[in-house]
Design a protein around this motif. Sequence first.
Motif, mmCIF file in Angstrom:
data_model
loop_
_atom_site.group_PDB
_atom_site.id
_atom_site.type_symbol
_atom_site.label_atom_id
_atom_site.label_comp_id
_atom_site.label_asym_id
_atom_site.label_seq_id
_atom_site.Cartn_x
_atom_site.Cartn_y
_atom_site.Cartn_z
ATOM 1 N N ALA A 44 16.787 -6.640 9.787
ATOM 2 C CA ALA A 44 16.099 -7.600 8.925
ATOM 3 C C ALA A 44 14.778 -8.049 9.548
ATOM 4 C CB ALA A 44 16.997 -8.813 8.670
ATOM 5 N N GLU A 45 14.767 -8.264 10.858
ATOM 6 C CA GLU A 45 13.534 -8.652 11.536
ATOM 7 C C GLU A 45 12.488 -7.543 11.450
ATOM 8 O OE1 GLU A 45 14.782 -9.630 15.477
ATOM 9 O OE2 GLU A 45 15.660 -11.543 14.867
ATOM 10 N N ARG A 46 12.916 -6.301 11.635
ATOM 11 C CA ARG A 46 11.981 -5.171 11.551
ATOM 12 C C ARG A 46 11.431 -5.042 10.128
ATOM 13 N NH1 ARG A 46 9.093 -4.543 14.496
ATOM 14 N NH2 ARG A 46 8.502 -2.557 13.624
ATOM 15 N N GLN A 47 12.295 -5.218 9.135
ATOM 16 C CA GLN A 47 11.844 -5.123 7.746
ATOM 17 C C GLN A 47 10.835 -6.226 7.439
ATOM 18 O OE1 GLN A 47 14.960 -5.335 4.843
ATOM 19 N NE2 GLN A 47 13.623 -4.712 3.166
ATOM 20 N N LEU A 48 11.109 -7.432 7.929
ATOM 21 C CA LEU A 48 10.181 -8.537 7.718
ATOM 22 C C LEU A 48 8.839 -8.250 8.396
ATOM 23 C CD1 LEU A 48 9.673 -11.345 6.591
ATOM 24 C CD2 LEU A 48 10.663 -12.285 8.688
ATOM 25 N N ALA A 49 8.860 -7.704 9.595
ATOM 26 C CA ALA A 49 7.627 -7.363 10.305
ATOM 27 C C ALA A 49 6.831 -6.315 9.530
ATOM 28 C CB ALA A 49 7.947 -6.862 11.709
ATOM 29 N N ARG A 50 7.533 -5.306 8.980
ATOM 30 C CA ARG A 50 6.835 -4.295 8.176
ATOM 31 C C ARG A 50 6.195 -4.905 6.944
ATOM 32 N NH1 ARG A 50 11.293 -1.155 9.495
ATOM 33 N NH2 ARG A 50 12.247 -1.530 7.474
ATOM 34 N N MET A 51 6.929 -5.827 6.285
ATOM 35 C CA MET A 51 6.378 -6.480 5.100
ATOM 36 C C MET A 51 5.144 -7.304 5.474
ATOM 37 S SD MET A 51 9.937 -7.643 3.278
ATOM 38 C CE MET A 51 9.173 -8.725 2.099
ATOM 39 N N GLU A 52 5.199 -8.025 6.591
ATOM 40 C CA GLU A 52 4.045 -8.800 7.045
ATOM 41 C C GLU A 52 2.864 -7.883 7.319
ATOM 42 O OE1 GLU A 52 5.569 -10.821 10.452
ATOM 43 O OE2 GLU A 52 6.384 -12.476 9.279
ATOM 44 N N ASP A 53 3.117 -6.755 7.978
ATOM 45 C CA ASP A 53 2.041 -5.791 8.251
ATOM 46 C C ASP A 53 1.395 -5.298 6.958
ATOM 47 O OD1 ASP A 53 2.376 -6.006 10.966
ATOM 48 O OD2 ASP A 53 3.616 -4.201 11.141
ATOM 49 N N HIS A 54 2.208 -4.999 5.952
ATOM 50 C CA HIS A 54 1.677 -4.531 4.678
ATOM 51 C C HIS A 54 0.827 -5.612 4.014
ATOM 52 C CE1 HIS A 54 3.505 -0.605 4.407
ATOM 53 N NE2 HIS A 54 4.686 -1.113 4.712
ATOM 54 N N LEU A 55 1.333 -6.845 4.030
ATOM 55 C CA LEU A 55 0.572 -7.940 3.418
ATOM 56 C C LEU A 55 -0.753 -8.158 4.139
ATOM 57 C CD1 LEU A 55 3.444 -10.484 2.704
ATOM 58 C CD2 LEU A 55 2.102 -9.223 1.012
ATOM 59 N N LEU A 56 -0.712 -8.144 5.475
ATOM 60 C CA LEU A 56 -1.949 -8.320 6.239
ATOM 61 C C LEU A 56 -2.931 -7.191 5.947
ATOM 62 C CD1 LEU A 56 -0.521 -9.521 9.665
ATOM 63 C CD2 LEU A 56 -1.892 -10.857 8.062
ATOM 64 N N ARG A 57 -2.413 -5.973 5.876
ATOM 65 C CA ARG A 57 -3.276 -4.829 5.586
ATOM 66 C C ARG A 57 -3.909 -4.964 4.203
ATOM 67 N NH1 ARG A 57 0.154 -0.200 5.849
ATOM 68 N NH2 ARG A 57 0.788 -1.116 7.809
ATOM 69 N N ASP A 58 -3.121 -5.503 3.231
ATOM 70 C CA ASP A 58 -3.646 -5.689 1.875
ATOM 71 C C ASP A 58 -4.843 -6.630 1.856
ATOM 72 O OD1 ASP A 58 -1.781 -3.974 0.842
ATOM 73 O OD2 ASP A 58 -0.458 -5.560 0.070
ATOM 74 N N ILE A 59 -4.856 -7.632 2.739
ATOM 75 C CA ILE A 59 -5.987 -8.569 2.758
ATOM 76 C C ILE A 59 -6.994 -8.204 3.850
ATOM 77 C CG2 ILE A 59 -4.708 -10.453 1.706
ATOM 78 C CD1 ILE A 59 -4.367 -11.686 4.476
ATOM 79 N N GLY A 60 -6.787 -7.078 4.493
ATOM 80 C CA GLY A 60 -7.763 -6.572 5.448
ATOM 81 C C GLY A 60 -7.679 -7.171 6.839
ATOM 82 N N LEU A 61 -6.515 -7.629 7.233
ATOM 83 C CA LEU A 61 -6.345 -8.204 8.571
ATOM 84 C C LEU A 61 -5.328 -7.398 9.375
ATOM 85 C CD1 LEU A 61 -6.113 -12.014 7.700
ATOM 86 C CD2 LEU A 61 -8.038 -10.833 8.731
ATOM 87 N N THR A 62 -5.311 -7.638 10.669
ATOM 88 C CA THR A 62 -4.276 -7.077 11.544
ATOM 89 C C THR A 62 -3.589 -8.236 12.240
ATOM 90 O OG1 THR A 62 -5.730 -6.909 13.449
ATOM 91 C CG2 THR A 62 -5.673 -5.011 11.966
ATOM 92 N N ARG A 63 -2.518 -7.941 12.950
ATOM 93 C CA ARG A 63 -1.823 -8.994 13.703
ATOM 94 C C ARG A 63 -2.734 -9.601 14.767
ATOM 95 N NH1 ARG A 63 3.723 -9.550 13.300
ATOM 96 N NH2 ARG A 63 4.694 -8.056 11.926
ATOM 97 N N ASP A 64 -3.561 -8.762 15.374
ATOM 98 C CA ASP A 64 -4.494 -9.271 16.388
ATOM 99 C C ASP A 64 -5.478 -10.256 15.772
ATOM 100 O OD1 ASP A 64 -3.331 -7.823 18.424
ATOM 101 O OD2 ASP A 64 -4.665 -6.082 18.146
ATOM 102 N N ASP A 65 -5.953 -9.941 14.556
ATOM 103 C CA ASP A 65 -6.860 -10.867 13.872
ATOM 104 C C ASP A 65 -6.178 -12.212 13.644
ATOM 105 O OD1 ASP A 65 -8.779 -8.857 13.721
ATOM 106 O OD2 ASP A 65 -8.130 -8.220 11.707
ATOM 107 N N VAL A 66 -4.935 -12.181 13.240
ATOM 108 C CA VAL A 66 -4.192 -13.420 12.964
ATOM 109 C C VAL A 66 -3.980 -14.193 14.260
ATOM 110 C CG1 VAL A 66 -1.998 -14.343 12.136
ATOM 111 C CG2 VAL A 66 -3.113 -12.468 10.916
ATOM 112 N N ARG A 67 -3.700 -13.516 15.356
ATOM 113 C CA ARG A 67 -3.495 -14.192 16.639
ATOM 114 C C ARG A 67 -4.763 -14.897 17.118
ATOM 115 N NH1 ARG A 67 -0.940 -9.138 18.432
ATOM 116 N NH2 ARG A 67 1.217 -9.319 17.859
ATOM 117 N N ARG A 68 -5.912 -14.304 16.800
ATOM 118 C CA ARG A 68 -7.189 -14.885 17.229
ATOM 119 C C ARG A 68 -7.567 -16.111 16.408
ATOM 120 N NH1 ARG A 68 -10.089 -9.798 16.504
ATOM 121 N NH2 ARG A 68 -8.751 -8.401 17.668
ATOM 122 N N LEU A 69 -6.966 -16.293 15.241
ATOM 123 C CA LEU A 69 -7.322 -17.436 14.393
ATOM 124 C C LEU A 69 -6.912 -18.751 14.984
ATOM 125 C CD1 LEU A 69 -6.433 -16.047 10.870
ATOM 126 C CD2 LEU A 69 -8.681 -16.246 11.891
#
Length: 69
Positions: A44-69
């Motif tokens: 479930a955690e892996r699936q949630l992480a994949r969904m977050e990655d897809h959502l971030l990619r849809d708005i043009g961000l990466t996890r690193d971008d979010v960490r820098r905010l």
Amino acid sequence: MTIQTPTAAAPAGAPILRATRRWLRARLAALLRAAMERDARHRAERQLARMEDHLLRDIGLTRDDVRRL
């Protein structure tokens, strides 16, 4: 030194052996349940992480971008 079977070693050993087997089965079932829950949680955690990655990619961000905010 002679080695006795558990039934011969314990008075009325059969009930003790049955109780031990029941306890072992219950313990094994509990361990199996815990392992299955850990596995399900991990999936479930892996699936949630994949969904977050897809959502971030849809708005043009990466996890690193979010960490820098």
